[in-house]
Design a protein around this motif. Structure first.
Motif, PDB file in Angstrom:
ATOM      1  N   CYS A  29     122.337  18.638 -69.318  1.00 23.79           N
ATOM      2  CA  CYS A  29     120.913  18.918 -69.096  1.00 23.79           C
ATOM      3  C   CYS A  29     120.213  19.238 -70.410  1.00 23.79           C
ATOM      4  O   CYS A  29     119.128  18.712 -70.702  1.00 23.79           O
ATOM      5  N   THR A  46     114.979  20.357 -64.468  1.00 32.74           N
ATOM      6  CA  THR A  46     115.282  19.153 -63.685  1.00 32.74           C
ATOM      7  C   THR A  46     116.629  19.292 -62.980  1.00 32.74           C
ATOM      8  O   THR A  46     116.777  18.876 -61.823  1.00 32.74           O
ATOM      9  N   VAL A  49     116.103  21.546 -59.954  1.00 36.31           N
ATOM     10  CA  VAL A  49     115.445  20.812 -58.859  1.00 36.31           C
ATOM     11  C   VAL A  49     116.436  19.856 -58.197  1.00 36.31           C
ATOM     12  O   VAL A  49     116.466  19.717 -56.970  1.00 36.31           O
ATOM     13  N   PRO A  67     118.834  15.420 -64.802  1.00 37.65           N
ATOM     14  CA  PRO A  67     118.395  14.530 -65.881  1.00 37.65           C
ATOM     15  C   PRO A  67     119.534  13.624 -66.311  1.00 37.65           C
ATOM     16  O   PRO A  67     120.684  14.051 -66.387  1.00 37.65           O
ATOM     17  N   ASN A 286     111.648  14.069 -57.752  1.00 36.03           N
ATOM     18  CA  ASN A 286     110.809  13.689 -58.888  1.00 36.03           C
ATOM     19  C   ASN A 286     109.375  14.168 -58.712  1.00 36.03           C
ATOM     20  O   ASN A 286     108.695  14.470 -59.706  1.00 36.03           O
ATOM     21  N   CYS A 289     109.612  17.715 -59.851  1.00 38.73           N
ATOM     22  CA  CYS A 289     109.769  17.728 -61.311  1.00 38.73           C
ATOM     23  C   CYS A 289     108.446  17.398 -61.994  1.00 38.73           C
ATOM     24  O   CYS A 289     108.106  17.983 -63.026  1.00 38.73           O
ATOM     25  N   ALA A 294     108.512  18.560 -65.757  1.00 34.60           N
ATOM     26  CA  ALA A 294     109.892  18.445 -66.243  1.00 34.60           C
ATOM     27  C   ALA A 294     110.291  16.981 -66.405  1.00 34.60           C
ATOM     28  O   ALA A 294     109.496  16.060 -66.217  1.00 34.60           O
ATOM     29  N   LEU A 297     114.442  12.883 -62.641  1.00 32.13           N
ATOM     30  CA  LEU A 297     115.843  13.039 -62.247  1.00 32.13           C
ATOM     31  C   LEU A 297     116.347  11.779 -61.574  1.00 32.13           C
ATOM     32  O   LEU A 297     115.572  10.986 -61.030  1.00 32.13           O
TER      33      LEU A 297
END
Length: 494
Positions: A29, A46, A49, A67, A286, A289, A294, A297
């Protein structure tokens, strides 16, 4: 949503698996965020989440989202072109797009994307990641374009050879890669620690104890890093470049997630993935995010395979890994600031190399040269142009290849002792085969009567039908068509 009502044995395995996934996720990450040109904390956001939001939604029970290295290059380009403030708006639009596609039942159709295009896409990303992170590993600023990254390698080597600081940083990164490669040969007791965590931890301890002059990750704090997109970010979405970026994010994130789901399904005997629900879950993730500003993902095969291998049985493990990430980011943010950038670059170089299917290239070239060509062209286009254009070129080439291979046509010329010369056309006649068809017809003897039999064609497109009509009228011959028998007597050609 998943149920927390599990038996103690399953609960124990899920908790242990979640800890393993958490330890794998932390360096990845942070590394993906740094390589993407955003604050390190956004990579953890991310990941959180991916655990707390996507992990609680139906779709694939055991794959883990966060991520991904596969989007690093695209995110970096988006941040450089539009700014960090617009990234959240782009990710939010991507999430909404994925939600719509999942609701329309498009998720299952992502499996129809050519595997060669996806492998070419990942190969191109891996090469750019490899060449780009070599600069970060030496403490140098990397060029923006793929060709510039490659062209600058000789100069980078010279800098490493002549600068003690660059050489030290490069040695830290190289040592990180060595640990990652050799960790599978370590004693079983040590291998309980995930390789990325072990490599980064050893590099961090070495630089700290030795007082080595290397750059470290900058820490701003979790709340300070979260920046929801403003009005300017959404205004930027009106440009064609931003729309293209949203499309590329959606295509790549969705394809990578659903291909990962297919791979994870092969690793366990539990419930199979519902692809439409999984696509919608990725869309929800997403969207969240994007609201938080952020990184985008995707489902990540490294974390997912670690989850399965650690013995996870339910979705609780991936949810809990998000809880551990949240606690780590909230309670130990300073721990991120002691990590050397060169170590994270080493982790990403190793990840980039794994994206290149080296072992599969030779067998693919031997057995399916067309697929190998699609893979190579897609990867080369991504390296030399950009992600969006490279993927589009790969998809176009795959479609052309499929059209060429399916439009197989055979012309059989039969010359009986008495009667006309018969030309039987079988297969699928499309415009792609017109040169072959007309070439054969024009080479027939000019002094014999001819009958053209099209009754055995599986497919006859408009271009070929017009060509056959024109040729028969010009030559004054008979023909059989798929709808019926010979339509007129067979005269000798003039």
């Amino acid at each position: 949503m998943f149920s927390f009502r599990v038996d103690p044995g399953v609960l124990r395995r899920d908790v242990l698996a979640s800890l393993v996934v958490f330890l794998v996720a932390v360096p990845l990450c942070v590394g993906v965020a740094v390589a993407s040109g955003v604050p390190a904390e956004l990579g953890l956001v991310t990941g959180i989440v991916g655990g707390l939001v996507v992990g609680a939604l139906p779709g694939s029970k055991l794959q883990v989202s966060g991520p991904a290295a596969g989007l690093t290059v695209l995110v970096f380009e988006a941040v450089q072109e539009f700014g960090l403030g617009t990234l959240g708006a782009i990710v939010l639009a991507t999430g909404l797009f994925q939600l719509a596609l999942g609701a329309l039942g498009v998720g299952r159709w992502f499996r129809a994307i050519s595997v060669a295009v996806v492998q070419g896409m990942l190969t191109g990303i891996g090469l750019i990641l490899l060449f780009g992170q070599l600069y970060t590993m030496a403490g140098a600023k990397q060029p923006r374009s793929g060709p510039a990254k490659i062209a600058g390698i000789p100069g980078l080597v010279a800098d490493i050879a002549t600068s003690g600081r660059a050489l030290t940083a490069f040695a830290v990164g190289a040592g990180t890669i060595a640990v990652l490669v050799l960790w599978k040969r370590a004693p079983a007791a040590l291998r309980t620690v995930p390789a990325p965590l072990a490599a980064v931890a050893l590099a961090t301890a070495t630089t700290a104890l030795g007082g080595l002059p290397v750059a470290h990750v900058e820490v701003h704090g979790l709340l300070q890093a979260v920046q929801p997109p403003g009005a300017d970010g959404f205004t930027s979405l009106a440009s064609l470049a931003a729309v293209s970026t949203v499309f590329a994010f959606t295509l790549i994130a969705s394809a990578e997630s659903l291909f990962s789901a297919a791979a994870v399904d092969r690793m366990h005997d539990g419930p199979r993935t519902d692809y439409d629900k999984e696509l919608m879950a990725q869309g929800v993730g997403n969207t969240v995010c994007g609201v938080l500003g952020a990184l985008p993902l995707t489902a990540v095969i490294v974390r997912s395979s670690a989850n399965v291998r650690a013995g996870a049985k339910t979705a609780l493990s991936r949810f809990l890994h998000g809880v551990w990430l949240l606690l780590f980011a909230a309670l130990l943010p300073a721990a991120i600031g002691i990590i050397p950038l060169a170590a994270l670059a080493g982790v990403l170089i190793h990840a980039g190399c794994k994206l290149v299917p080296v072992k599969e290239l030779l067998p693919l070239w031997r057995d399916h040269r067309g697929e190998a060509l699609v893979l190579a062209v897609t990867a080369l286009a991504i390296v030399t142009t950009n992600m969006f254009e490279g993927v589009l070129l790969g998809l176009l080439l795959a479609v052309v290849k499929a059209a060429w291979e399916t439009s197989r046509v055979h012309l059989h010329v039969h010359e009986p002792a008495d009667g006309p010369l018969t030309v039987t056309v079988t297969g699928s006649a499309t415009f792609l085969r017109l040169p072959q068809i007309l070439g054969t017809l024009e080479n027939l003897p000019a002094d014999q009567p001819v009958e053209l039999d099209l009754s055995r064609l599986h497919h006859l497109d408009h271009a070929c039908r017009i060509a056959f009509d024109n040729w028969t009228e010009r030559q004054g011959i008979a023909r059989r068509v798929p709808q019926g028998p010979v339509v007129r007597p067979v005269p000798a050609r003039r």
